[in-house]
Design a protein around this motif. Structure first.
Motif, short mmCIF file in Angstrom:
data_model
loop_
_atom_site.label_atom_id
_atom_site.label_comp_id
_atom_site.label_asym_id
_atom_site.label_seq_id
_atom_site.Cartn_x
_atom_site.Cartn_y
_atom_site.Cartn_z
N ASN A 1 1.22 -1.26 0.13
CA ASN A 1 0.24 -0.30 0.07
C ASN A 1 0.94 1.27 0.05
O ASN A 1 0.56 2.36 -0.45
CB ASN A 1 -1.04 -0.05 1.08
N GLU B 1 0.91 -5.65 4.75
CA GLU B 1 -0.19 -5.17 4.13
C GLU B 1 -0.32 -5.35 2.51
O GLU B 1 0.60 -4.30 2.14
CB GLU B 1 -0.06 -4.08 4.70
N LYS C 1 -1.28 -5.27 -1.35
CA LYS C 1 -2.22 -4.45 -2.38
C LYS C 1 -2.33 -5.42 -3.21
O LYS C 1 -3.58 -5.36 -3.77
CB LYS C 1 -1.69 -2.80 -2.55
N MET D 1 -7.45 -9.70 -2.66
CA MET D 1 -5.81 -9.15 -2.74
C MET D 1 -5.62 -9.21 -4.45
O MET D 1 -6.30 -10.43 -4.95
CB MET D 1 -4.48 -9.77 -2.10
N HIS D 2 -5.83 -8.35 -5.26
CA HIS D 2 -5.40 -8.15 -5.84
C HIS D 2 -4.36 -9.17 -6.43
O HIS D 2 -3.03 -9.42 -6.85
CB HIS D 2 -5.27 -6.43 -6.71
N LYS E 1 3.11 1.61 -1.98
CA LYS E 1 3.73 1.45 -3.79
C LYS E 1 4.96 1.18 -3.16
O LYS E 1 5.45 1.12 -4.87
CB LYS E 1 2.94 3.28 -3.73
#
Length: 206
Positions: free
Chosen positions: A13, A41, A43, A161-162, A15
């Motif tokens: 998250n 965490e 993304k 999650m993607h 980036k």
């Protein structure tokens, strides 16, 4: 000689992106991924590596990006979709130029390509039976076959999650092809093509 090349690029998250090596089989892979998901965490997950090929129209070095993944063992087949947004971006890299030659004298018959495929399948054993792989393709329209992508896809689905997987074909699993000893010769090229496709995807993603 067996080549093991399977990693995940994890999008945090913050980036930032980090590479993680996974275990060789579904069980180890699930254990490794569960530990990772508990520690950070996440993304999104970009899973990449090499795979066997169940579709004769594709060749060594082609990078396949299936829309669905499933395990090939058990009574039922449960298909896990990749992230819709990720899959749309993947279609944009189908024109990417990939490596064709290992050296000046050892090249593939044609330049490898990136292909967004319909389905990929993972199994708990090395799938190296030509008749069985033909069955998998004829019944499920699955082209890449490996031992862990479906496990990562399922865990990502369970944890919202993607996810997307990039599998470069290292051989015509169970059959062989016009290239003698193709896995030993072209697996490094196939691995590099998977990385090149991943990096192009990340560039578009960011």
């Amino acid at each position: 000689m067996k080549f093991v090349f399977s990693f995940v690029s994890v999008l945090f998250n913050t980036k930032k992106i980090s590479d993680w090596t996974l275990g060789k089989r579904d069980g180890y892979c699930c254990h490794d991924w569960t530990k990772l998901a508990c520690l950070v965490e996440v993304k999104g997950v970009l899973h990449y590596g090499i795979a066997g090929n169940a579709l004769t129209q594709l060749q060594i070095g082609d990078v396949t990006i299936p829309q669905y993944w499933a395990s090939s063992y058990g009574q039922h087949v449960f298909w896990v979709p990749v992230d819709d947004h990720y899959f749309k971006i993947a279609k944009e890299i189908e024109a990417l130029d990939l490596e064709r030659c290992v050296n000046a004298t050892t090249c593939l018959p044609r330049t490898p390509k990136v292909v967004t495929a319909e389905k990929g399948i993972s199994g708990d054993v090395l799938l190296d039976n030509g008749a069985y792989l033909e069955f998998l393709y004829s019944k499920f329209n699955a082209s890449p076959v490996d031992m862990k992508t479906a496990a990562v896809a399922l865990l990502c689905c369970q944890q919202n999650m993607h996810f997307i997987g990039f599998r470069s074909l290292s051989d015509l699993a169970g059959e062989g092809s016009a290239q003698s000893n193709e896995a030993a010769i072209f697996a490094p090229l196939a691995a590099q093509n998977a990385v090149d496709a991943l990096l192009q995807f990340i560039a578009l993603l960011s």
